[in-house]
Design a protein around this motif. Structure first.
Motif, PDB file in Angstrom:
ATOM      1  N   ASN A 216     -39.765 -22.796  -9.826  1.00 22.86           N
ATOM      2  CA  ASN A 216     -38.938 -23.570  -9.849  1.00 22.86           C
ATOM      3  C   ASN A 216     -37.388 -22.572 -10.016  1.00 22.86           C
ATOM      4  O   ASN A 216     -37.355 -21.409 -10.833  1.00 22.86           O
ATOM      5  CB  ASN A 216     -38.863 -24.211 -11.773  1.00 22.86           C
ATOM      6  N   PRO A 217     -36.592 -23.191  -9.730  1.00 22.41           N
ATOM      7  CA  PRO A 217     -35.133 -22.779  -9.782  1.00 22.41           C
ATOM      8  C   PRO A 217     -34.083 -22.879 -10.751  1.00 22.41           C
ATOM      9  O   PRO A 217     -34.471 -23.263 -11.188  1.00 22.41           O
ATOM     10  CB  PRO A 217     -34.290 -23.556  -8.397  1.00 22.41           C
ATOM     11  N   ARG A 218     -34.245 -21.605 -11.191  1.00 27.18           N
ATOM     12  CA  ARG A 218     -33.111 -20.815 -12.173  1.00 27.18           C
ATOM     13  C   ARG A 218     -32.186 -22.145 -12.235  1.00 27.18           C
ATOM     14  O   ARG A 218     -31.298 -22.309 -11.639  1.00 27.18           O
ATOM     15  CB  ARG A 218     -33.334 -19.926 -13.191  1.00 27.18           C
ATOM     16  N   LYS A 219     -31.725 -22.533 -14.071  1.00 24.95           N
ATOM     17  CA  LYS A 219     -29.697 -22.999 -14.429  1.00 24.95           C
ATOM     18  C   LYS A 219     -29.457 -22.274 -13.380  1.00 24.95           C
ATOM     19  O   LYS A 219     -29.169 -21.269 -13.907  1.00 24.95           O
ATOM     20  CB  LYS A 219     -30.234 -23.979 -15.319  1.00 24.95           C
ATOM     21  N   LEU A 220     -28.341 -22.808 -13.685  1.00 25.16           N
ATOM     22  CA  LEU A 220     -27.085 -22.380 -12.536  1.00 25.16           C
ATOM     23  C   LEU A 220     -26.409 -21.348 -14.147  1.00 25.16           C
ATOM     24  O   LEU A 220     -26.159 -22.132 -15.254  1.00 25.16           O
ATOM     25  CB  LEU A 220     -25.201 -22.995 -12.158  1.00 25.16           C
ATOM     26  N   GLY A 221     -25.856 -20.137 -14.161  1.00 19.41           N
ATOM     27  CA  GLY A 221     -25.293 -19.192 -15.599  1.00 19.41           C
ATOM     28  C   GLY A 221     -23.761 -19.834 -15.182  1.00 19.41           C
ATOM     29  O   GLY A 221     -22.825 -19.883 -13.844  1.00 19.41           O
ATOM     30  N   LEU A 222     -22.813 -19.073 -15.901  1.00 18.28           N
ATOM     31  CA  LEU A 222     -21.172 -18.484 -15.620  1.00 18.28           C
ATOM     32  C   LEU A 222     -20.994 -17.855 -14.640  1.00 18.28           C
ATOM     33  O   LEU A 222     -19.978 -18.695 -13.611  1.00 18.28           O
ATOM     34  CB  LEU A 222     -21.085 -18.037 -16.561  1.00 18.28           C
ATOM     35  N   LEU A 223     -21.627 -17.293 -14.101  1.00 21.54           N
ATOM     36  CA  LEU A 223     -21.155 -16.376 -12.850  1.00 21.54           C
ATOM     37  C   LEU A 223     -21.424 -16.859 -11.100  1.00 21.54           C
ATOM     38  O   LEU A 223     -20.278 -16.496 -10.731  1.00 21.54           O
ATOM     39  CB  LEU A 223     -22.550 -15.116 -12.885  1.00 21.54           C
TER      40      LEU A 223
ATOM     41  N   VAL B 154     -20.342 -16.956   2.801  1.00 24.19           N
ATOM     42  CA  VAL B 154     -21.424 -16.242   1.888  1.00 24.19           C
ATOM     43  C   VAL B 154     -21.534 -16.382   0.464  1.00 24.19           C
ATOM     44  O   VAL B 154     -22.713 -15.556  -0.225  1.00 24.19           O
ATOM     45  CB  VAL B 154     -20.278 -14.918   2.275  1.00 24.19           C
ATOM     46  N   PHE B 155     -20.398 -16.808   0.289  1.00 25.44           N
ATOM     47  CA  PHE B 155     -20.895 -17.188  -1.907  1.00 25.44           C
ATOM     48  C   PHE B 155     -22.079 -18.212  -1.529  1.00 25.44           C
ATOM     49  O   PHE B 155     -22.753 -17.577  -2.778  1.00 25.44           O
ATOM     50  CB  PHE B 155     -19.369 -17.950  -1.737  1.00 25.44           C
ATOM     51  N   ILE B 156     -22.162 -18.759  -1.041  1.00 25.72           N
ATOM     52  CA  ILE B 156     -23.054 -19.943  -1.822  1.00 25.72           C
ATOM     53  C   ILE B 156     -24.887 -19.244  -1.580  1.00 25.72           C
ATOM     54  O   ILE B 156     -25.610 -19.403  -2.225  1.00 25.72           O
ATOM     55  CB  ILE B 156     -23.199 -21.186  -0.978  1.00 25.72           C
ATOM     56  N   ALA B 157     -24.913 -18.289  -0.104  1.00 26.57           N
ATOM     57  CA  ALA B 157     -25.683 -17.609   0.317  1.00 26.57           C
ATOM     58  C   ALA B 157     -26.361 -16.798  -1.302  1.00 26.57           C
ATOM     59  O   ALA B 157     -27.520 -16.315  -2.215  1.00 26.57           O
ATOM     60  CB  ALA B 157     -25.555 -16.843   1.845  1.00 26.57           C
ATOM     61  N   ILE B 158     -25.085 -15.834  -2.056  1.00 26.19           N
ATOM     62  CA  ILE B 158     -25.493 -15.044  -3.264  1.00 26.19           C
ATOM     63  C   ILE B 158     -26.225 -15.555  -3.875  1.00 26.19           C
ATOM     64  O   ILE B 158     -27.337 -15.227  -5.139  1.00 26.19           O
ATOM     65  CB  ILE B 158     -24.175 -14.154  -3.003  1.00 26.19           C
ATOM     66  N   VAL B 159     -25.386 -17.189  -4.348  1.00 26.80           N
ATOM     67  CA  VAL B 159     -25.821 -17.982  -5.324  1.00 26.80           C
ATOM     68  C   VAL B 159     -27.700 -18.463  -5.527  1.00 26.80           C
ATOM     69  O   VAL B 159     -28.506 -17.904  -6.245  1.00 26.80           O
ATOM     70  CB  VAL B 159     -24.653 -18.837  -5.691  1.00 26.80           C
ATOM     71  N   TYR B 160     -27.405 -18.591  -4.462  1.00 29.94           N
ATOM     72  CA  TYR B 160     -28.816 -18.950  -3.919  1.00 29.94           C
ATOM     73  C   TYR B 160     -29.907 -17.967  -4.011  1.00 29.94           C
ATOM     74  O   TYR B 160     -30.768 -18.121  -4.215  1.00 29.94           O
ATOM     75  CB  TYR B 160     -28.698 -19.169  -2.114  1.00 29.94           C
ATOM     76  N   LYS B 161     -29.550 -16.964  -3.148  1.00 27.19           N
ATOM     77  CA  LYS B 161     -30.626 -15.411  -4.180  1.00 27.19           C
ATOM     78  C   LYS B 161     -30.660 -15.711  -5.052  1.00 27.19           C
ATOM     79  O   LYS B 161     -31.828 -14.653  -5.530  1.00 27.19           O
ATOM     80  CB  LYS B 161     -29.794 -14.179  -3.245  1.00 27.19           C
ATOM     81  N   MET B 162     -29.323 -15.410  -6.267  1.00 32.01           N
ATOM     82  CA  MET B 162     -29.582 -14.924  -7.751  1.00 32.01           C
ATOM     83  C   MET B 162     -30.646 -15.926  -8.156  1.00 32.01           C
ATOM     84  O   MET B 162     -31.023 -16.317  -9.108  1.00 32.01           O
ATOM     85  CB  MET B 162     -28.334 -14.880  -8.026  1.00 32.01           C
TER      86      MET B 162
END
Length: 73
Positions: free
Chosen positions: A6-13, A57-65
């Motif tokens: 399951n993917p994690r929820k989005l945090g503030l970062l 690039v920003f979307i890929a970073i968040v996806y990996k996180m």
């Protein structure tokens, strides 16, 4: 044992990282100028064009996180 897929929820970062490209292209009064031009293209246009790949690039970073490795996505 089955891994957590399951993917994690989005945090503030992550929210901030996703908001940066949106804000960068929505603050039109700050970049609505002709100079500096790049290869004859006014600043207004190349600023927006630069943010197209940067947004990816920003979307890929968040996806990996957020999405765990090995989830198949």
């Amino acid at each position: 044992m089955k891994p957590n897929l399951n993917p994690r929820k989005l945090g503030l970062l992550q929210v901030i990282l996703l908001a940066i490209p949106c804000i960068a292209v929505l603050v039109v009064p700050y970049y609505n100028t002709l100079e500096p031009s790049l290869f004859g293209i006014p600043f207004f246009y190349w600023w927006q064009l630069v943010w197209v790949p940067l947004s990816g690039v920003f979307i890929a970073i968040v996806y990996k996180m957020v999405v765990p490795p090995g989830s198949g996505d």
